[in-house]
Design a protein around this motif. Structure first.
Motif, PDB file in Angstrom:
ATOM      1  N   HIS A   1      20.654  -4.999 -10.251  1.00 46.35           N
ATOM      2  CA  HIS A   1      21.723  -4.057  -9.883  1.00 46.35           C
ATOM      3  C   HIS A   1      22.159  -3.227 -11.081  1.00 46.35           C
ATOM      4  CE1 HIS A   1      25.939  -2.929  -8.699  1.00 46.35           C
ATOM      5  NE2 HIS A   1      25.331  -2.672  -7.556  1.00 46.35           N
ATOM      6  N   SER A   2      22.167  -3.871 -12.271  1.00 45.85           N
ATOM      7  CA  SER A   2      22.671  -3.166 -13.450  1.00 45.85           C
ATOM      8  C   SER A   2      21.534  -2.657 -14.337  1.00 45.85           C
ATOM      9  CB  SER A   2      23.576  -4.094 -14.268  1.00 45.85           C
ATOM     10  OG  SER A   2      22.838  -5.224 -14.711  1.00 45.85           O
ATOM     11  N   GLY A   3      20.296  -2.927 -13.946  1.00 51.33           N
ATOM     12  CA  GLY A   3      19.171  -2.521 -14.783  1.00 51.33           C
ATOM     13  C   GLY A   3      18.891  -1.032 -14.702  1.00 51.33           C
ATOM     14  N   ALA A   4      18.388  -0.597 -13.564  1.00 48.85           N
ATOM     15  CA  ALA A   4      18.071   0.831 -13.397  1.00 48.85           C
ATOM     16  C   ALA A   4      19.343   1.605 -13.061  1.00 48.85           C
ATOM     17  CB  ALA A   4      17.032   1.000 -12.296  1.00 48.85           C
ATOM     18  N   PRO A   5      19.419   2.887 -13.476  1.00 49.56           N
ATOM     19  CA  PRO A   5      20.625   3.688 -13.226  1.00 49.56           C
ATOM     20  C   PRO A   5      20.743   4.138 -11.760  1.00 49.56           C
ATOM     21  CG  PRO A   5      18.964   5.011 -14.325  1.00 49.56           C
ATOM     22  CD  PRO A   5      18.417   3.618 -14.243  1.00 49.56           C
ATOM     23  N   TRP A   6      21.848   4.781 -11.451  1.00 49.55           N
ATOM     24  CA  TRP A   6      22.203   5.182 -10.085  1.00 49.55           C
ATOM     25  C   TRP A   6      22.628   6.636 -10.047  1.00 49.55           C
ATOM     26  CZ3 TRP A   6      22.807   1.315  -6.069  1.00 49.55           C
ATOM     27  CH2 TRP A   6      22.524   0.014  -6.509  1.00 49.55           C
ATOM     28  N   PHE A   7      22.297   7.303  -8.943  1.00 53.81           N
ATOM     29  CA  PHE A   7      22.789   8.662  -8.710  1.00 53.81           C
ATOM     30  C   PHE A   7      24.066   8.604  -7.866  1.00 53.81           C
ATOM     31  CE2 PHE A   7      19.201  11.472  -9.837  1.00 53.81           C
ATOM     32  CZ  PHE A   7      19.956  12.534 -10.276  1.00 53.81           C
ATOM     33  N   VAL A   8      25.090   9.363  -8.226  1.00 54.59           N
ATOM     34  CA  VAL A   8      26.222   9.557  -7.323  1.00 54.59           C
ATOM     35  C   VAL A   8      25.748  10.547  -6.262  1.00 54.59           C
ATOM     36  CG1 VAL A   8      28.582  10.420  -7.070  1.00 54.59           C
ATOM     37  CG2 VAL A   8      27.950   9.076  -9.080  1.00 54.59           C
TER      38      VAL A   8
ATOM     39  N   PHE B   1      29.669   7.177  -3.692  1.00 51.31           N
ATOM     40  CA  PHE B   1      28.530   6.433  -3.157  1.00 51.31           C
ATOM     41  C   PHE B   1      27.408   6.602  -4.178  1.00 51.31           C
ATOM     42  CE2 PHE B   1      30.975   7.458   0.554  1.00 51.31           C
ATOM     43  CZ  PHE B   1      30.722   6.478   1.514  1.00 51.31           C
ATOM     44  N   LEU B   2      26.702   5.507  -4.473  1.00 49.04           N
ATOM     45  CA  LEU B   2      25.649   5.591  -5.488  1.00 49.04           C
ATOM     46  C   LEU B   2      24.336   5.050  -4.940  1.00 49.04           C
ATOM     47  CD1 LEU B   2      28.437   4.166  -7.103  1.00 49.04           C
ATOM     48  CD2 LEU B   2      27.201   5.390  -8.886  1.00 49.04           C
TER      49      LEU B   2
ATOM     50  N   GLY C   1      31.319  -2.230  -4.770  1.00 49.88           N
ATOM     51  CA  GLY C   1      30.885  -2.718  -3.467  1.00 49.88           C
ATOM     52  C   GLY C   1      29.456  -2.311  -3.143  1.00 49.88           C
ATOM     53  N   TYR C   2      28.958  -2.835  -2.005  1.00 48.27           N
ATOM     54  CA  TYR C   2      27.598  -2.506  -1.573  1.00 48.27           C
ATOM     55  C   TYR C   2      27.484  -2.546  -0.054  1.00 48.27           C
ATOM     56  CZ  TYR C   2      22.801  -1.651  -2.936  1.00 48.27           C
ATOM     57  OH  TYR C   2      21.607  -1.047  -3.186  1.00 48.27           O
ATOM     58  N   GLY C   3      26.893  -1.497   0.517  1.00 44.38           N
ATOM     59  CA  GLY C   3      26.635  -1.456   1.954  1.00 44.38           C
ATOM     60  C   GLY C   3      25.417  -0.602   2.227  1.00 44.38           C
ATOM     61  N   GLY C   4      24.530  -1.064   3.118  1.00 39.87           N
ATOM     62  CA  GLY C   4      23.289  -0.325   3.344  1.00 39.87           C
ATOM     63  C   GLY C   4      22.503  -0.286   2.043  1.00 39.87           C
ATOM     64  N   CYS C   5      22.115   0.918   1.599  1.00 44.80           N
ATOM     65  CA  CYS C   5      21.399   1.026   0.324  1.00 44.80           C
ATOM     66  C   CYS C   5      22.288   1.638  -0.750  1.00 44.80           C
ATOM     67  CB  CYS C   5      20.135   1.871   0.521  1.00 44.80           C
ATOM     68  SG  CYS C   5      20.463   3.563   1.017  1.00 44.80           S
ATOM     69  N   PHE C   6      23.615   1.627  -0.526  1.00 40.94           N
ATOM     70  CA  PHE C   6      24.533   2.301  -1.447  1.00 40.94           C
ATOM     71  C   PHE C   6      25.482   1.344  -2.151  1.00 40.94           C
ATOM     72  CE2 PHE C   6      23.627   5.422   1.934  1.00 40.94           C
ATOM     73  CZ  PHE C   6      23.049   6.421   1.165  1.00 40.94           C
ATOM     74  N   SER C   7      25.665   1.579  -3.448  1.00 43.47           N
ATOM     75  CA  SER C   7      26.793   0.985  -4.160  1.00 43.47           C
ATOM     76  C   SER C   7      27.981   1.922  -4.013  1.00 43.47           C
ATOM     77  CB  SER C   7      26.470   0.844  -5.655  1.00 43.47           C
ATOM     78  OG  SER C   7      26.063  -0.456  -5.957  1.00 43.47           O
ATOM     79  N   CYS C   8      29.171   1.403  -4.271  1.00 42.26           N
ATOM     80  CA  CYS C   8      30.339   2.275  -4.307  1.00 42.26           C
ATOM     81  C   CYS C   8      31.362   1.671  -5.247  1.00 42.26           C
ATOM     82  CB  CYS C   8      30.936   2.450  -2.918  1.00 42.26           C
ATOM     83  SG  CYS C   8      31.993   1.089  -2.398  1.00 42.26           S
ATOM     84  N   ILE C   9      32.339   2.478  -5.611  1.00 39.85           N
ATOM     85  CA  ILE C   9      33.524   1.951  -6.298  1.00 39.85           C
ATOM     86  C   ILE C   9      34.728   2.329  -5.447  1.00 39.85           C
ATOM     87  CG2 ILE C   9      34.922   1.942  -8.398  1.00 39.85           C
ATOM     88  CD1 ILE C   9      32.486   3.065  -9.919  1.00 39.85           C
ATOM     89  N   TYR C  10      35.491   1.339  -5.009  1.00 39.73           N
ATOM     90  CA  TYR C  10      36.702   1.630  -4.238  1.00 39.73           C
ATOM     91  C   TYR C  10      37.742   2.248  -5.182  1.00 39.73           C
ATOM     92  CZ  TYR C  10      34.998  -0.878  -0.130  1.00 39.73           C
ATOM     93  OH  TYR C  10      34.277  -1.268   0.968  1.00 39.73           O
ATOM     94  N   SER C  11      38.041   3.517  -4.977  1.00 35.75           N
ATOM     95  CA  SER C  11      38.930   4.227  -5.898  1.00 35.75           C
ATOM     96  C   SER C  11      40.379   3.772  -5.751  1.00 35.75           C
ATOM     97  CB  SER C  11      38.836   5.728  -5.644  1.00 35.75           C
ATOM     98  OG  SER C  11      39.034   6.004  -4.268  1.00 35.75           O
ATOM     99  N   VAL C  12      40.737   3.336  -4.547  1.00 42.86           N
ATOM    100  CA  VAL C  12      42.098   2.861  -4.287  1.00 42.86           C
ATOM    101  C   VAL C  12      41.997   1.553  -3.492  1.00 42.86           C
ATOM    102  CG1 VAL C  12      43.200   5.149  -4.275  1.00 42.86           C
ATOM    103  CG2 VAL C  12      42.247   4.244  -2.155  1.00 42.86           C
ATOM    104  N   ARG C  13      43.079   0.787  -3.464  1.00 45.23           N
ATOM    105  CA  ARG C  13      43.114  -0.428  -2.666  1.00 45.23           C
ATOM    106  C   ARG C  13      43.137  -0.054  -1.190  1.00 45.23           C
ATOM    107  NH1 ARG C  13      47.747  -5.209  -3.023  1.00 45.23           N
ATOM    108  NH2 ARG C  13      46.765  -6.546  -1.452  1.00 45.23           N
ATOM    109  N   GLY C  14      42.483  -0.854  -0.336  1.00 39.73           N
ATOM    110  CA  GLY C  14      42.563  -0.546   1.087  1.00 39.73           C
ATOM    111  C   GLY C  14      41.498  -1.265   1.887  1.00 39.73           C
ATOM    112  N   ALA C  15      41.360  -0.849   3.145  1.00 40.54           N
ATOM    113  CA  ALA C  15      40.376  -1.458   4.033  1.00 40.54           C
ATOM    114  C   ALA C  15      38.970  -1.169   3.515  1.00 40.54           C
ATOM    115  CB  ALA C  15      40.545  -0.893   5.438  1.00 40.54           C
ATOM    116  N   GLY C  16      37.994  -1.992   3.934  1.00 41.48           N
ATOM    117  CA  GLY C  16      36.625  -1.743   3.502  1.00 41.48           C
ATOM    118  C   GLY C  16      35.654  -2.695   4.163  1.00 41.48           C
TER     119      GLY C  16
ATOM    120  N   GLY D   1      25.781  14.052  -8.163  1.00 40.82           N
ATOM    121  CA  GLY D   1      24.833  14.422  -9.200  1.00 40.82           C
ATOM    122  C   GLY D   1      25.057  13.661 -10.495  1.00 40.82           C
ATOM    123  N   ASP D   2      26.241  13.067 -10.671  1.00 34.79           N
ATOM    124  CA  ASP D   2      26.466  12.202 -11.833  1.00 34.79           C
ATOM    125  C   ASP D   2      25.477  11.038 -11.797  1.00 34.79           C
ATOM    126  OD1 ASP D   2      28.598  13.581 -12.944  1.00 34.79           O
ATOM    127  OD2 ASP D   2      30.134  12.355 -11.963  1.00 34.79           O
ATOM    128  N   ILE D   3      25.080  10.578 -12.982  1.00 37.77           N
ATOM    129  CA  ILE D   3      24.229   9.381 -13.075  1.00 37.77           C
ATOM    130  C   ILE D   3      25.062   8.265 -13.703  1.00 37.77           C
ATOM    131  CG2 ILE D   3      22.139   8.406 -14.113  1.00 37.77           C
ATOM    132  CD1 ILE D   3      20.939  11.256 -14.031  1.00 37.77           C
TER     133      ILE D   3
END
Lengths: 326, 291
Positions: B140-147, B158-159, B187-202, B234-236
């Motif tokens: 998960h932390s080895g190869a980089p991710w595209f936003v 979503f990454l 977090g992770y769902g499907g083939c995407f990582s994410c960062i929850y920017s605020v607290r809430g449902a998920g 486009g951020d990596i």
């Protein structure tokens, strides 16, 4: 001189016409769910139509005025009272310093808009005073109105005409059953022809989960999907898609069971397929639907959608003419 | 790749580049939205790129929906001929995997999970065939991710991981969404990582937490002074696993407003990437950690 909040109702928020331009970052346009009602209330008290007012759901707040002002309440039939004396909705009335505005029980609709001469003058964020609590934007320090808040007012732009009233034929409220016109599209092809018919044939009911983000509906038949191998990235459920943007008004149906119509505080995207979109002319109406309201979705084409939009604009023009020109 | 165009009511056009997620589809989405922005079409009010699709909101009083549709289709050719090269930035995001806060939350919602007897990350490691959580974190932390998309709520990225299809991690969402997720959960769902920017449902699986704020409506955080949202499509991103001690130190720095994310400017070429994925990623790492 501010307006003091004595009690706040259930969910009273400051709203204006919203903050377009940030949806690509997950910040929705927001603003009044029933735009026509807020515009009309503002016109009645001599404000710019886009000024910020209060949107209250089902239950009105109690507000103490510390200066003389003109007030109007439009949208839901939530009868105002001034020091306990009834006042009319859709009508401008005078409030003296020291008087308390409160409300009777809701008679019809779901959201009333309170405009106060001068408009609410809290600090705008990203160009709007609209409350978007999830992102702590706008409102009072990013949240809904609470008892103990003092709401600052701006300067009036036009003299208000007390007693001015919107003609009954121009007042808009929901019918029963309510009808929401939908332009099929987006992932419409994902459900079977039979499901496409069922969706429009069935009578649905507004569920309890109905708020500024979206309205959920229940009671229709489950939608069947056209079979396919789920594409990579979409997820296993047939109602899943590779996470995509959600149009305002789009109708998603997770697992094919309960349609959700996204509204002004929509999440900007996600992984559920959508079968179409409620047309722009009917968006205001959704904000006036109470839970359990029977609702029919009506299939329309683009020309009908655009004609309905023009019709809506004509109604707003007629209100302007009735209130400003007179 | 042929785009599918459809109306979202009378105010939106929705364009599906591909049903499936891929970097190719994302690049078409990004270049088409860039082309729409540059074309300055009258009446356009919102341009929203997503993973393998995009959406344009417009005012039909200004431009007829059919004309808007024609404009977008015309731009597809421009976007197709655009060289798939992106000048962007690569950012190191510290992640405290298996932290106590997401652990507490995931235990509270165990009955909504596919595997109530394992943690989210143990489950993800198992169903993706990893030999334990450590190997999973390494991948998960080895190869980089595209936003590949920013949205859902308030600047949530979503990454999509920059590895070939067989190495993509896939994890289903929770059976029923949680009503709570700690702020800054990775977090992770499907083939995407994410960062929850605020607290809430998920509904995404929870693997860890970052100390780095990515959304600040008050714009007090030093690197969010210019705008309240950190990420853009486009951020990596490169995840950097950190310990509890490093997490606490980073939180102290955030509170003192001295936390400075490691960011470098890079040029990414999709053709170079497709020719040599690991080599391209290695060069990105060199750029990130040089100087």
């Amino acid at each position: 001189m501010p307006v003091n909040v004595i009690s706040a109702g259930i969910a009273t928020t400051i709203q204006d016409m919203g903050r377009p331009g940030y949806y690509h970052l997950g910040i929705p346009i927001g603003g009044a769910m029933d735009r026509l009602a807020l515009r009309t209330a503002n016109l009645l008290v001599g404000n710019a139509e886009e000024a910020a007012g209060l949107e209250c759901v089902f239950v009105g707040p109690e507000l103490e005025f510390t200066e003389d002002a003109t007030v109007a309440v439009c949208g839901a039939e939530l009868p105002p009272k001034l020091d306990g004396d009834p006042r009319e909705t859709w009508t401008a009335f005078a409030v003296k310093a020291g008087q308390v505005l409160s409300f009777d029980f809701l008679k019809a609709g779901a959201r009333a808009y309170i405009a106060i001469s001068g408009g609410i003058n809290t600090p705008p964020m990203l160009g709007s005073r609209s409350t978007y609590a999830i992102g702590a934007l706008g409102g009072v320090e990013g949240r809904a109105v609470q008892p103990g808040d003092s709401l600052p007012l701006g300067a009036s732009v036009r003299a208000a005409k007390e007693g001015a009233s919107v003609p009954a034929k121009l007042r808009r409220g929901p019918d029963n059953p309510a009808e929401l016109r939908v332009l099929p599209g987006l992932y419409w092809h994902r459900i079977t022809e039979e499901a496409q018919r069922d969706f429009f044939d069935d009578t649905w009911k507004v569920a309890n989960e109905a708020d500024r983000m979206g309205y959920r509906f229940q009671g229709g038949r489950k939608l069947a999907f056209v079979e396919r191998d789920q594409p990579f990235g979409a997820g296993a459920d047939p109602s899943n898609i590779t996470d995509a943007c959600y149009p305002y008004g789009s109708v998603q149906v997770p697992s094919g069971t309960e349609p959700i119509v996204l509204h002004r505080d929509a999440v900007s995207g996600g992984g559920y397929f959508m079968i179409g979109t409620v047309i722009s002319a009917d968006m205001d109406l959704i904000g006036q639907l109470q839970p359990h309201t029977p609702t029919r979705f009506v299939k329309v084409d683009m020309e009908t959608a655009l004609a309905a939009r023009r019709d809506r604009a004509r109604t707003m023009d007629a209100i302007r003419n009735a209130l400003v020109a007179s | 790749m042929s785009c599918r165009y459809t109306f979202g009511g009378d105010e939106h056009i929705f364009v599906e580049v591909d049903e499936a997620m891929s970097l190719e589809a994302f690049f078409v989405s990004l270049s088409m939205t860039n082309a729409v922005r540059e074309a300055n079409i009258k009446g356009v009010t919102e341009i929203c790129p997503a993973n393998a699709s995009f959406q344009v909101k417009f005012n039909p009083d200004v431009i007829h929906p059919d004309d808007m549709m024609a404009e977008l289709k015309r731009l597809e050719e421009t976007a197709e001929s655009a060289e798939p090269v992106l000048d962007t930035r690569i950012i190191e995001i510290p992640v405290y995997y298996q932290d106590p806060w997401t652990h507490e939350t995931l235990m509270r919602f165990r009955e909504r999970h596919q595997d109530p007897n394992a943690t989210d990350i143990e489950y993800a490691a198992r169903i993706n065939g990893f030999d334990g959580v450590d190997a999973f974190i390494e991948a998960h932390s080895g190869a980089p991710w595209f936003v590949s998309m920013v949205g859902f709520v308030s600047g949530l990225p979503f990454l999509y991981q920059m590895v070939d299809r067989p190495r993509q991690i896939e994890v289903p969402k929770y059976l029923r969404p949680r009503t709570d997720t700690p702020r800054l959960t990775v977090g992770y769902g499907g083939c995407f990582s994410c960062i929850y920017s605020v607290r809430g449902a998920g509904g995404y699986q929870m693997f860890g937490i970052t100390p780095m704020p990515i959304f600040d409506p008050q714009q007090k955080v030093s690197y969010l002074k210019d705008f309240m949202v950190f990420f853009k499509p486009g951020d990596i991103v490169k995840w950097k696993p950190i310990t509890r001690e490093e997490y606490d130190a980073a939180i102290e720095a955030v509170q003192a407003n001295t936390f400075a994310p490691r960011i470098r400017n890079v040029r990414f070429s999709l053709d170079d990437y497709n020719a040599d994925i690991d080599g391209t990623n290695a060069k990105l790492m060199e750029a990130l950690y040089a100087g």
